[in-house]
Write an enzyme that holds these catalytic residues in place. Structure first.
Site, PDB file in Angstrom:
ATOM      1  N   HIS A 207      35.154  18.281  21.553  1.00 20.14           N
ATOM      2  CA  HIS A 207      34.108  18.782  22.445  1.00 20.14           C
ATOM      3  C   HIS A 207      33.024  17.734  22.683  1.00 20.14           C
ATOM      4  O   HIS A 207      32.396  17.260  21.735  1.00 20.14           O
ATOM      5  CB  HIS A 207      33.422  20.019  21.842  1.00 20.14           C
ATOM      6  CG  HIS A 207      34.333  20.963  21.130  1.00 20.14           C
ATOM      7  ND1 HIS A 207      35.015  21.969  21.763  1.00 20.14           N
ATOM      8  CD2 HIS A 207      34.693  21.033  19.819  1.00 20.14           C
ATOM      9  CE1 HIS A 207      35.739  22.634  20.883  1.00 20.14           C
ATOM     10  NE2 HIS A 207      35.566  22.080  19.695  1.00 20.14           N
ATOM     11  N   PHE A 208      32.786  17.378  23.930  1.00 20.03           N
ATOM     12  CA  PHE A 208      31.587  16.634  24.359  1.00 20.03           C
ATOM     13  C   PHE A 208      31.388  15.322  23.591  1.00 20.03           C
ATOM     14  O   PHE A 208      30.263  14.956  23.239  1.00 20.03           O
ATOM     15  CB  PHE A 208      30.322  17.494  24.185  1.00 20.03           C
ATOM     16  CG  PHE A 208      30.418  18.871  24.756  1.00 20.03           C
ATOM     17  CD1 PHE A 208      30.278  19.082  26.115  1.00 20.03           C
ATOM     18  CD2 PHE A 208      30.648  19.963  23.940  1.00 20.03           C
ATOM     19  CE1 PHE A 208      30.359  20.355  26.655  1.00 20.03           C
ATOM     20  CE2 PHE A 208      30.743  21.247  24.476  1.00 20.03           C
ATOM     21  CZ  PHE A 208      30.599  21.439  25.826  1.00 20.03           C
TER      22      PHE A 208
END
Length: 255
Positions: free
Chosen positions: A162-163
């Site tokens: 994630h991210f």
């Protein structure tokens, strides 16, 4: 090919990566029997299934979406399972022809993958991922939502879900990045990245060098590593923490 050599520095695989990937044999789009479906730089207009050198369109295929890393992605054609089939979802973009996709891989809509890239079996490239080239991903790896990766190596089961941002970095087996992890890979000042070690500064010979995480190492959410961070096996970088450049021994907790 074994990237890691006993007497070489742990970052040597980053030095060897370009040569290895430039000389790797990639299947080209024209090797598949429906080459018109997949073109460099053009978003797919429908899901594409790849299986044993053949490609299939949706009118004859049923896809059961599941966690690719656990072998839960299933594809059937006329009621017969295509074991090991990979799925490139509509809306994803592949740029260049030096892209290798293993068995049981799922590439979700919105992902952009640039050549050269090698994706191992049962890997998952999630929506919005940006793989910028010279990326080698092992089996069951994850490049997650809005995660950017360039010139990096993921060993088996490594996950950046994630991210995240990874540049010029290596993730060991089963290493895991918390959401928002960033691996800085370029110093503000000119010159090579140097790593403090035993009252010396080791010159890596690399102007760009992010981080290397050993097997089972983890980072917490919103953590950052400075250029030249080496985390040994089972080391943990706590959330909202910045790791200084240098070597962290096995099972360290970086606060």
């Amino acid at each position: 090919m074994s990237f890691f050599q006993k007497d070489a520095p742990v970052w040597q695989p980053l030095n060897d990566l370009k040569g290895f990937m430039d000389n790797y044999h990639y299947a080209t789009y024209d090797d598949f029997d429906a080459p018109c479906v997949l073109r460099s730089g053009v978003p797919l207009t429908e899901h594409l299934v790849l299986h044993k050198g053949r490609s299939f369109c949706l009118n004859e295929i049923v896809i059961t979406f599941g966690d690719a890393t656990r072998g839960e992605l299933k594809v059937t054609r006329n009621g017969v399972e295509l074991e090991g089939a990979s799925v490139v979802m509509a809306g994803s973009v592949l740029v260049g022809e030096k892209i290798s996709i293993g068995r049981g891989v799922l590439i979700e809509s919105g992902a952009m993958i640039k050549s050269p890239t090698i994706i191992g079996d049962h890997a998952e490239i999630r929506q919005g991922a940006y793989i910028r080239g010279y990326c080698l991903l092992g089996s069951r790896c994850v490049v997650g939502h809005t995660t950017e990766v360039k010139h990096s190596i993921f060993l088996e089961d490594a996950k950046a879900g994630h991210f995240a941002y990874l540049g010029d970095s290596i993730l060991g087996n089963n290493a895991n990045l918390g959401a928002g992890t960033k691996f800085a890979n370029l110093r503000f000042l000119q010159g090579n990245v140097k790593i403090p070690y035993l009252n010396e500064k080791l010159d890596t010979g690399r102007r760009k060098f992010g981080a290397i995480l050993g097997d089972d190492a983890q980072t917490g959410c919103n953590s950052v590593t400075n250029p030249g961070t080496l985390m040994a096996k089972k080391t943990i970088l706590l959330p909202n923490t910045t790791a200084k450049a240098g070597f962290y021994p096995e099972k360290s907790i970086i606060r």
